[in-house]
Every structure is written in C-alpha cells, then in structure tokens.
Design a protein around this motif. Structure first.
Motif, short mmCIF file in Angstrom:
data_model
loop_
_atom_site.label_atom_id
_atom_site.label_comp_id
_atom_site.label_asym_id
_atom_site.label_seq_id
_atom_site.Cartn_x
_atom_site.Cartn_y
_atom_site.Cartn_z
N ASP A 31 -9.93 -1.12 131.51
CA ASP A 31 -11.04 -2.05 131.42
C ASP A 31 -12.36 -1.31 131.24
O ASP A 31 -13.27 -1.79 130.57
CB ASP A 31 -11.12 -2.93 132.67
CG ASP A 31 -9.94 -3.89 132.76
OD1 ASP A 31 -9.33 -4.19 131.71
OD2 ASP A 31 -9.64 -4.33 133.88
N ALA A 32 -12.48 -0.14 131.85
CA ALA A 32 -13.68 0.69 131.72
C ALA A 32 -13.25 2.15 131.86
O ALA A 32 -12.26 2.45 132.53
CB ALA A 32 -14.71 0.34 132.79
N ARG A 96 -21.27 0.79 139.94
CA ARG A 96 -20.51 -0.46 140.15
C ARG A 96 -20.99 -1.55 139.21
O ARG A 96 -20.20 -2.30 138.63
CB ARG A 96 -20.63 -0.93 141.59
CG ARG A 96 -19.77 -0.17 142.55
CD ARG A 96 -19.76 -0.83 143.94
NE ARG A 96 -19.55 0.18 144.93
CZ ARG A 96 -20.47 0.69 145.72
NH1 ARG A 96 -21.71 0.26 145.69
NH2 ARG A 96 -20.16 1.63 146.58
N MET A 97 -22.31 -1.67 139.03
CA MET A 97 -22.87 -2.70 138.17
C MET A 97 -22.45 -2.49 136.71
O MET A 97 -22.01 -3.43 136.05
CB MET A 97 -24.39 -2.74 138.26
CG MET A 97 -25.02 -3.83 137.41
SD MET A 97 -26.81 -3.72 137.35
CE MET A 97 -27.02 -2.27 136.33
N LEU A 98 -22.56 -1.26 136.20
CA LEU A 98 -22.20 -1.00 134.81
C LEU A 98 -20.72 -1.27 134.56
O LEU A 98 -20.36 -1.92 133.57
CB LEU A 98 -22.56 0.43 134.42
CG LEU A 98 -24.04 0.71 134.24
CD1 LEU A 98 -24.26 2.19 133.94
CD2 LEU A 98 -24.63 -0.16 133.15
N VAL A 99 -19.87 -0.78 135.44
CA VAL A 99 -18.43 -1.00 135.29
C VAL A 99 -18.12 -2.49 135.44
O VAL A 99 -17.35 -3.06 134.67
CB VAL A 99 -17.62 -0.13 136.27
CG1 VAL A 99 -16.15 -0.54 136.29
CG2 VAL A 99 -17.77 1.35 135.89
N GLY A 100 -18.74 -3.14 136.41
CA GLY A 100 -18.55 -4.58 136.60
C GLY A 100 -18.96 -5.38 135.38
O GLY A 100 -18.29 -6.35 135.00
N ASN A 101 -20.05 -4.98 134.73
CA ASN A 101 -20.49 -5.68 133.51
C ASN A 101 -19.48 -5.53 132.39
O ASN A 101 -19.22 -6.49 131.65
CB ASN A 101 -21.86 -5.16 133.06
CG ASN A 101 -22.99 -5.60 133.95
OD1 ASN A 101 -22.85 -6.52 134.75
ND2 ASN A 101 -24.11 -4.92 133.83
N ILE A 103 -16.23 -5.02 132.74
CA ILE A 103 -15.06 -5.82 133.12
C ILE A 103 -15.36 -7.29 132.93
O ILE A 103 -14.53 -8.05 132.39
CB ILE A 103 -14.63 -5.49 134.56
CG1 ILE A 103 -14.09 -4.06 134.61
CG2 ILE A 103 -13.58 -6.48 135.06
CD1 ILE A 103 -13.87 -3.52 136.00
N ALA A 104 -16.54 -7.75 133.34
CA ALA A 104 -16.90 -9.16 133.17
C ALA A 104 -16.93 -9.56 131.70
O ALA A 104 -16.55 -10.69 131.36
CB ALA A 104 -18.26 -9.43 133.84
N SER A 105 -17.34 -8.64 130.84
CA SER A 105 -17.40 -8.97 129.42
C SER A 105 -16.00 -9.18 128.84
O SER A 105 -15.85 -9.79 127.78
CB SER A 105 -18.14 -7.88 128.64
OG SER A 105 -17.34 -6.72 128.49
#
Length: 111
Positions: A31-32, A96-101, A103-105
């Motif tokens: 995912d990332a 966490r925010m960059l990886v989360g973004n 994954i969310a995309s």
C-alpha cells in the motif's frame, strides 16, 4: 520507521533495496513504500526507477526520506515527481500522516 508504523499497518522491512525489488518482482503489492534516498546497495532514485519499470502504480506509493543533502541530480529528481517526501529529522506523526494518506487514496484499510 517500522516501529512508527507498526501499530498502523502491517510492516515489512526488507534488509536491502534488492530484497524489496525481489518482493515486487515476485508479485508482492504494498500500500505504501517508505524509501530512504541514500541506501548501501541502491539510491532511492535507482529503486524508484526499477519499481516504476516493474509496477508504475507501486512507484507512485513511495514516500522518500532524506537527510536533506543532495546533488543536483537528486534535487531535480525529487522536484520532478509527485511522491511525498520527508526530511530528517521528522516527527512520527508526519510519517503516519503521509503513509495514511497513500493508504486512504487506495480506498481501503491497511493490511
């Protein structure tokens, strides 16, 4: 970096960039991908180029981490791509925010 993300997602930490490439060649999907610009066996640029040749979609999921010192080639490369970038030192919540973004995309929860 693995400890920062361990509670957020399943984390795989290859020993080398070559090992990461082998996983992608074997069909592994991530995912990332968090990639340092300077590694012993390949640079972040070289890893990105090889992943892009194998799987362009996964190349777009790379987060580049750097110490901030670059030659003109690396500076030009980072300016030419849309991938997220973090400069060391960074706060855990930034990663966490960059990886989360990323994954969310993808429209699903991290595996």
């Amino acid at each position: 970096m693995g400890r920062v993300l361990a509670g957020e997602a399943a984390v795989v930490i290859p020993e080398t960039a070559e090992e990461a490439l082998a996983m992608i060649r074997d069909g592994r999907r991530f995912d990332a991908i968090v990639c340092d610009m300077m590694m012993p066996d390949l640079t972040g640029i070289e890893l990105h180029e090889q992943i892009a040749a194998l799987d362009p979609d996964q190349a777009r999921r790379i987060v580049f981490v750097s110490g901030g010192t670059f030659d003109p080639h690396a500076t030009g490369f980072l300016a030419s791509i849309d991938n997220p970038q973090l400069e060391k030192p960074f706060r855990p919540d930034e990663l966490r925010m960059l990886v989360g973004n990323i994954i969310a995309s993808l429209g699903h929860v991290a595996r």
